[in-house]
Design an enzyme around this catalytic site. Structure first.
Site, PDB file in Angstrom:
ATOM      1  N   GLU A 462     -41.515 -81.415  16.381  1.00  0.00           N
ATOM      2  CA  GLU A 462     -41.214 -82.273  15.246  1.00  0.00           C
ATOM      3  C   GLU A 462     -41.114 -81.390  14.002  1.00  0.00           C
ATOM      4  O   GLU A 462     -40.040 -81.021  13.597  1.00  0.00           O
ATOM      5  CB  GLU A 462     -42.273 -83.368  15.107  1.00  0.00           C
ATOM      6  CG  GLU A 462     -41.759 -84.534  14.297  1.00  0.00           C
ATOM      7  CD  GLU A 462     -42.462 -85.853  14.609  1.00  0.00           C
ATOM      8  OE1 GLU A 462     -43.074 -85.989  15.681  1.00  0.00           O
ATOM      9  OE2 GLU A 462     -42.399 -86.743  13.750  1.00  0.00           O
ATOM     10  N   ASP A 469     -44.726 -88.509   4.282  1.00  0.00           N
ATOM     11  CA  ASP A 469     -45.873 -87.614   4.262  1.00  0.00           C
ATOM     12  C   ASP A 469     -45.868 -86.770   2.979  1.00  0.00           C
ATOM     13  O   ASP A 469     -46.903 -86.573   2.338  1.00  0.00           O
ATOM     14  CB  ASP A 469     -45.857 -86.683   5.487  1.00  0.00           C
ATOM     15  CG  ASP A 469     -45.757 -87.450   6.806  1.00  0.00           C
ATOM     16  OD1 ASP A 469     -44.915 -88.360   6.896  1.00  0.00           O
ATOM     17  OD2 ASP A 469     -46.517 -87.137   7.733  1.00  0.00           O
ATOM     18  N   GLU A 740     -53.871 -86.198  12.339  1.00  0.00           N
ATOM     19  CA  GLU A 740     -52.893 -87.273  12.162  1.00  0.00           C
ATOM     20  C   GLU A 740     -53.542 -88.646  12.350  1.00  0.00           C
ATOM     21  O   GLU A 740     -53.222 -89.596  11.643  1.00  0.00           O
ATOM     22  CB  GLU A 740     -51.771 -87.086  13.202  1.00  0.00           C
ATOM     23  CG  GLU A 740     -50.694 -88.135  13.165  1.00  0.00           C
ATOM     24  CD  GLU A 740     -49.550 -87.796  14.121  1.00  0.00           C
ATOM     25  OE1 GLU A 740     -49.775 -87.014  15.068  1.00  0.00           O
ATOM     26  OE2 GLU A 740     -48.435 -88.305  13.914  1.00  0.00           O
TER      27      GLU A 740
END
Ligand code: RAM
Length: 903
Positions: A462, A469, A740
């Protein structure tokens, strides 16, 4: 004595390769006296370091401006270095001597036609197994050289060598931009690398983001199919003549020892194929092909470069239950491992990289998904060999060693940490070691994810510039490091990738690939993600006083707001389209990533917020008509929001923490509803056992809102929770970066599903802003941005005995510390930089009891004003360092005592 120092041009120390009409200069003043305000400055520019001939002189200019100063009536020339020096006068009469000399150097200053060189590529490019070509060009020098500069860029990534020495300290050049529209070039001063007689200039090319793997769909070649090099070496001789060595058909190319290099996959290197540039076997070199590719999109480097920032030694070599030999770097880091090894020619070793060991202590790589991050090295044999990769980076704490000799030593390995070389600006320490570790983890989240673009994560397939973010973390990041050049570049890409309708891609640079699958029917314009277009430039404006960037992005801000306005039937609500909602909120349905807060609610709240910031930007930039329009639009959105989501008796119809936090943070309620919402938010947090349930969208604002609405102690309670879910839960689990998921590793040791479980994701690290801005109380002023006015409003709370924080602002160092001493004594120390004004709030103080360095306030001449504000004292003062000591009011003490018990 007054001195002028820290000269910066466009935020940078002696930048080379600026392409702009009006480079801005900034400096800092130091004085041994308090209350230092600049009354005038003088800037001189010269073509020589000795200032024999003055190219431009501002004369003594009466002005208090010391940051972002543009030079009136002056235009720079391309490829020219300007030396500059500055002196200043202060209001009190002092005059500085000239500062040390600094310089800035202009780049090619033209669009495509500034480039005379050809794009060159390898004829074998694209064939399998020859991924990293190596180009070279031999040339002779017989005259004495004054200066030599290389102007260079690539499709892909390049690494340059001149006479067997690596050129520059930068990595991952030319950086990642929206390649179809913008491609950066760099400039290197190579005067010292040239030699009389034969010279060899060489370059490796890697696939990088341009055509390596990118995104989670295993795609390659997203931006283009050919890698290519564009380079000009400009040599100036002492006789005044110039010679240019250009990339063109005179160059030769061969395959290299870098057999494969890919951002996600790692690197394969066969040292047997290695040869230095000077004695490479000539028969392998073939002529290059010229590639027909535009040069019109080339721009000068905007961001600071990625460099090797620090080096870590592994702390242990473990053997896992499954028998793997694994290095523990002691820190979840981003970069690579440099290692030394001795062995037989042809023997191959491998390094695998993982963020964590699983519950049993085994090497865990499932969460990397398709990113193998594997380094394979084949030895050339003989002497000790040292290797580090070229065009790839890994996110890891643990390194599995395969094929290494039994007797490896820890000091055969070094963790090389790479990220954009931003100036570190913030420090925060306090009496809680766990909170200090949290701060450390937030900082390392930034280190790992500010590698040229702001990424969500640095390890799995990713590593993308997720807009949401970035928006959540931008202010925290800007406390920790100077992010202005970093966001300047990224915001230009954001604007470049913005849709014609004003929509904003989920990530920037946009991959424009088929990644929409799984995300609904669109891959752009989610609420709270697209709002990065507005929130980021506004934040950079506030933190650095950068009006130019705000002006530059203003159109993009407006277009984003217009995009929202055009959605659905009601122009004042946003209730259509795909949204990530309160991403990863804990109140989501089982197996869903999307928190319970109604998506239309989130979307409309952010709509209102972005319009309010666009309104402020219009005012700053002097667009009165726009300002009036956005003001009215904002009123209408707020009215529609209330109509839709707030009951007539003032209750928010969406019963989540995030919904309450957003309404309060974005000021969307009338006073009745506001009071109810404040109470209700307290209840919602209490109902959750004094824990948060918020996801990406609500979490960054949770503690700030609690502190602003009389729930400050509850904010402290949340900070100090150590059980799941909380910031410190992961710290107690041994995290060295921010996760996360609140439950990336669960209390029973099991892991969140491997398909999305990063252990280095800065979003929840946005609590850093609250530590600096509330706990230490350091804040800027939106009307005097860049800390021209420094607000220091420390907010002590139960559980902390002291805090020390500082921030290097554009004007100089700001410091704020507070210490609770025995007998209700509070010490507050502050530092306010020269040429700024401070407003200090002393919590729980009574004017009569406050002493500054032993003196009552009315005897301190540098204090401009003192006011009592509720149970606090507010002081306005000039630059300098101050120590305030006072007895905390009894009432405040009692509250504190109760709170300490409850913690
Ligand atoms: C994931 C990442 C990223 C987030 C998006 C919505 O891919 O976690 O951080 O912004 O989803």
């Amino acid at each position: 004595m007054l001195t002028v120092s820290h000269l910066r041009c466009e935020y940078k120390i002696n930048p080379i390769g600026l392409d702009m009409k009006s480079p801005r200069l900034s400096w800092k003043l130091q004085s041994d006296r308090r209350n230092c305000v600049q009354s005038a400055y003088q800037i001189q520019l010269s073509l020589t370091e000795s200032f024999e001939l003055i190219e431009w002189d501002s004369g003594k200019k009466n002005s208090d401006q010391s940051i972002h100063v543009e030079l009136d009536h002056w235009l720079p020339n391309a490829r020219t270095r300007y030396y500059y020096r500055i002196r200043a006068w202060e209001v009190a009469g002092d005059e500085s001597s000239w500062s040390d000399t600094a310089f800035f150097e202009m780049g090619l200053m033209g669009s495509g036609n500034a480039w005379k060189a050809d794009w060159i590529k390898a004829p074998f490019d694209g064939e399998t197994d020859v991924s990293c070509p190596r180009f070279h060009r031999l040339f002779d020098l017989h005259k004495s050289v004054t200066s030599a500069k290389i102007y260079v860029t690539a499709l892909g990534l390049y690494e340059l060598h001149l006479n067997d020495r690596r050129v520059g300290q930068d990595y991952f050049t030319p950086g990642w931009t929206s390649y179809g529209k913008r491609l950066q070039y760099q400039v290197y001063d190579v005067t010292d690398l040239l030699q009389n007689g034969e010279n060899i200039l060489g370059a490796y090319l890697g696939d990088g983001w341009y055509r390596g793997h990118l995104g989670w769909n295993k795609e390659q070649k997203i931006f283009g199919t050919d890698s290519a090099l564009l380079l000009e070496l400009h040599i100036r001789y002492t006789d005044g003549s110039e010679e240019h060595i250009l990339s063109n058909p005179d160059w030769k190319v061969a395959t290299s020892a870098i057999r494969m290099s890919d951002i996600y996959m790692g690197e394969t290197y066969d040292a047997r194929m290695e040869s230095n540039w000077t004695n490479a076997p000539t028969e392998n070199w073939s002529p290059v092909d010229v590639l027909d590719y535009t040069k019109d999109i080339i721009v000068a480097q905007e961001n600071v470069p990625v460099t090797q920032i620090e080096h870590l030694q592994p702390i242990a070599l473990l053997t896992t239950p499954q028998g793997d030999r694994v290095l523990d770097m002691g820190q979840n880091m981003v970069g690579w491992v440099r290692f030394s090894i001795q062995g037989e020619a042809g023997h191959t070793v491998e390094l695998r990289h993982a963020e964590i060991l699983d519950h049993e202590g085994n090497f865990y790589i499932e969460n990397l998904r398709g990113a193998t991050q594997c380094i394979r090295y084949t030895l050339k044999g003989g002497e000790l060999e040292t290797y580090e990769p070229h065009f790839t980076f890994q996110g890891f704490r643990y390194v599995k060693l395969i094929g290494f000799p039994d007797d490896v030593h820890l000091n055969d390995f070094t963790g090389v940490v790479l990220h954009s070389d931003m100036e570190r600006t913030g420090n925060f320490t306090c009496s809680s070691p766990l909170v200090n570790q949290l701060h450390h983890n937030i900082l390392w989240g930034q280190k790992g994810n500010f590698l040229d673009v702001p990424t969500d994560c640095p390890q799995r397939d990713e590593r993308l510039g997720w807009t949401g973010d970035a928006q959540m973390f931008v202010r925290t990041a800007s406390y920790l490091m100077n992010t202005a050049p970093f966001f300047t570049k990224w915001l230009r890409d954001l604007e470049a990738d913005q849709g014609e309708d004003g929509g904003i891609p989920f990530f920037v640079p946009d991959l424009r690939s088929s990644t929409s699958e799984g995300w609904g029917n669109t891959n752009h314009s989610s609420a709270a993600w697209g709002d990065a277009a507005v929130i980021c430039p506004w934040t950079i404006y506030e933190m650095y006083g950068d009006v130019r960037l705000l002006a530059e992005q203003y159109d993009s801000m407006k277009r984003w707001v217009s995009y929202i306005h055009a959605q659905g039937d009601n122009p004042y609500l946003w209730n259509t389209g795909f949204h990530f909602g309160d991403w990863l909120g804990l109140d989501s349905k089982p197996d869903s990533y999307i928190g319970a807060t109604d998506k239309d609610y989130v979307a409309t709240a952010f709509y209102a917020y972005s319009v309010s910031l666009t309104h402020k930007a219009a005012e700053v930039l002097g667009h009165a008509d726009d300002a009036a329009y956005y003001d009215k639009l904002h009123d209408n959105i707020v009215a529609a929001f209330q109509d839709e989501f707030v009951t007539p008796s003032g209750k928010i119809a969406v019963p989540t923490q995030t919904a309450h936090v957003l309404a309060l943070q974005f000021d969307l309620l009338d006073s009745k509803a506001r009071n109810r919402t404040i109470d209700q938010l307290g209840k919602l947090v209490a109902d959750a056992g004094n824990h948060l349930t918020t996801g990406f969208v609500g979490t960054p604002y949770l503690n700030p809102v609690l502190s602003d609405t009389g729930h400050h102690n509850l904010a402290y309670t949340l900070l100090f929770q150590e059980d799941y879910p909380s910031w410190l839960y992961q710290v107690t689990q041994g995290a060295t970066t921010v996760w996360e998921h609140w439950d990336g590793i669960r209390e029973d040791g099991s892991l969140w599903s491997a398909d999305m479980n990063s252990f280095n994701h800065y979003a929840y690290g946005a609590i850093g802003e609250w530590l600096y801005r509330y706990v230490a109380g350091i804040n800027t002023d939106e009307h005097q941005p860049g800390f021209r006015i420094v607000h220091i409003e420390p907010k002590p709370g139960p559980g902390l005995e002291w805090v020390e924080a500082n921030l290097e602002t554009m004007y100089g160092p700001v410091a704020s510390s507070w210490y609770r001493r025995e007998n209700n004594q509070m010490d507050v120390r502050v530092t306010i930089p020269a040429n700024t004004t401070g407003t200090i709030l002393l919590p729980g103080a009574e004017v009569q009891t406050v002493l500054e360095n032993g003196k009552p306030l009315d005897q301190v001449s540098d204090i401009h004003d003192v006011q009592t504000q509720g149970s606090d004292v507010r002081i306005v003062l000039g630059s300098g360092s101050y120590l305030f000591i006072y007895k905390v009011l009894e009432a405040d003490q009692e509250v504190h005592a109760q709170q300490v018990e409850s913690v």
